[in-house]
Design a protein around this motif. Sequence first.
Motif, PDB file in Angstrom:
ATOM      1  N   VAL A   1      -3.019   0.692  -4.105  1.00  0.00           N
ATOM      2  CA  VAL A   1      -2.486  -0.707  -3.714  1.00  0.00           C
ATOM      3  C   VAL A   1      -1.908  -1.352  -4.912  1.00  0.00           C
ATOM      4  O   VAL A   1      -2.544  -1.299  -5.904  1.00  0.00           O
TER       5      VAL A   1
ATOM      6  N   PHE B   1       0.767  -1.010   0.029  1.00  0.00           N
ATOM      7  CA  PHE B   1       0.000   0.031  -0.060  1.00  0.00           C
ATOM      8  C   PHE B   1       0.882   1.201  -0.059  1.00  0.00           C
ATOM      9  O   PHE B   1       1.826   1.350   0.820  1.00  0.00           O
TER      10      PHE B   1
ATOM     11  N   THR C   1     -11.541   5.329  -1.678  1.00  0.00           N
ATOM     12  CA  THR C   1     -11.341   6.138  -0.214  1.00  0.00           C
ATOM     13  C   THR C   1     -10.124   5.458   0.349  1.00  0.00           C
ATOM     14  O   THR C   1     -10.100   4.319   0.591  1.00  0.00           O
ATOM     15  N   ALA C   2      -9.249   6.170   1.015  1.00  0.00           N
ATOM     16  CA  ALA C   2      -7.910   5.899   1.562  1.00  0.00           C
ATOM     17  C   ALA C   2      -8.359   4.526   2.669  1.00  0.00           C
ATOM     18  O   ALA C   2      -8.805   4.698   3.500  1.00  0.00           O
ATOM     19  N   TRP C   3      -7.477   3.377   2.093  1.00  0.00           N
ATOM     20  CA  TRP C   3      -7.292   2.319   3.031  1.00  0.00           C
ATOM     21  C   TRP C   3      -8.551   1.679   3.054  1.00  0.00           C
ATOM     22  O   TRP C   3      -8.697   0.746   3.667  1.00  0.00           O
ATOM     23  N   ASP C   4      -9.692   1.822   2.414  1.00  0.00           N
ATOM     24  CA  ASP C   4     -10.888   1.070   2.321  1.00  0.00           C
ATOM     25  C   ASP C   4     -10.968   0.257   0.808  1.00  0.00           C
ATOM     26  O   ASP C   4     -10.853   0.917  -0.193  1.00  0.00           O
ATOM     27  N   VAL C   5     -10.201  -1.249   1.276  1.00  0.00           N
ATOM     28  CA  VAL C   5     -10.323  -1.897  -0.028  1.00  0.00           C
ATOM     29  C   VAL C   5     -11.586  -2.055  -0.856  1.00  0.00           C
ATOM     30  O   VAL C   5     -11.548  -2.299  -2.051  1.00  0.00           O
TER      31      VAL C   5
ATOM     32  N   ASP D   1      -0.337   6.768   1.827  1.00  0.00           N
ATOM     33  CA  ASP D   1      -1.577   7.382   2.148  1.00  0.00           C
ATOM     34  C   ASP D   1      -2.823   6.652   1.893  1.00  0.00           C
ATOM     35  O   ASP D   1      -3.973   7.088   2.232  1.00  0.00           O
ATOM     36  N   GLY D   2      -2.518   5.473   1.438  1.00  0.00           N
ATOM     37  CA  GLY D   2      -3.642   4.428   1.594  1.00  0.00           C
ATOM     38  C   GLY D   2      -4.403   4.538   0.074  1.00  0.00           C
ATOM     39  O   GLY D   2      -5.602   3.856   0.146  1.00  0.00           O
ATOM     40  N   THR D   3      -4.126   5.255  -0.729  1.00  0.00           N
ATOM     41  CA  THR D   3      -4.853   5.621  -1.974  1.00  0.00           C
ATOM     42  C   THR D   3      -4.502   4.764  -2.902  1.00  0.00           C
ATOM     43  O   THR D   3      -5.572   4.541  -4.087  1.00  0.00           O
TER      44      THR D   3
END
Length: 336
Positions: free
Chosen positions: A34, A27, A51-55, A30-32
Amino acid sequence: STIVYESKSFTIPAGGSNVNDPWDCFFKPDGTIVYFVSRGSSEIFAFGLGTAWDVSTGNSTYLSKLSSTGTSPNSVFFKPDGTKMYIIAGNDDVKGYSLSTAWDLSSISSGTYTTFHAGNQIATPRTLDFSSDGLKMYIAGTNPTKVFEYDLSTAWDASSSSVSYNSIDLALSTYPSNPYGLFFKTDGTKMYVLGGTTDIIHQYSTAASTPATITYPSSVKWSGATAPDAPAAGEKDVYVFITNITVLSSLYDGTILNDIKALDLDIERNAAILVSSQNRIITVDISDPTNMSIIGSLQDAYNLDDCEGVKVNTTAQVAYVTTEDDYKFTIVDISN
């Protein structure tokens, strides 16, 4: 008990020009984004997250990809600023790629990469990680099942000219037999290893214990410097070199002290207990280090045949002696 599944998932687009046999993911900090290793097609894919970190918000169309990474890559890792990417290729090479645009796989120049062959230490490397400063690289795999640590002379340069194995490796009884994932906490105090066949994440503590304070005798002088009292940050040992050594005295006896094999101290009586291969145990008075003297000697060709070692019990005033011949273990009264 503190990990809860949030019922969120991302079905990785597969088949055709998409991911084929995913083996690893990474990742963006910043989680945007993968990134997935497509082992079947020897490619790396990048997918955006709405949405950042929301798979569950993953985009079904990839943002960018890198093709022709070599045969069946196993793992992927990025430098924290996104300008370097590293993979373990199927030929046991660590390949390092430069990204002219951070985090954009399409900005990698085709066929341009550095290599380091990890197969000299580990026959099947599976996964890798780096220290936060880029000066250490860690590789885990099978045959042998260990984590290997490497030093990089230039930060984030994973080429053969920069990487060197520093002879540090980790093998634990609880280590998974087939590690597929490796990750270090940013400050380096925790290590996590994923067992590919056990379906277990193993957590290890890597924090060193607080070093003991070192106290030096008053005779040790530190001209123009301050004596260290503990290892500095990042160091493991303190080495002390004393150059102004003075011989206080020497005791010579060509018969009794012939071929000394071992010694121990009798603190209660300020004495040294020595054994020799001449079937002898000797007591030396060391209360005055400038004038030592032999105060006792026992020779026994049967019980002390070819002495090899000695250990003193000052409370019981006995010495435990091991011998090379006849496999004997003898206890000697040294109270007198």
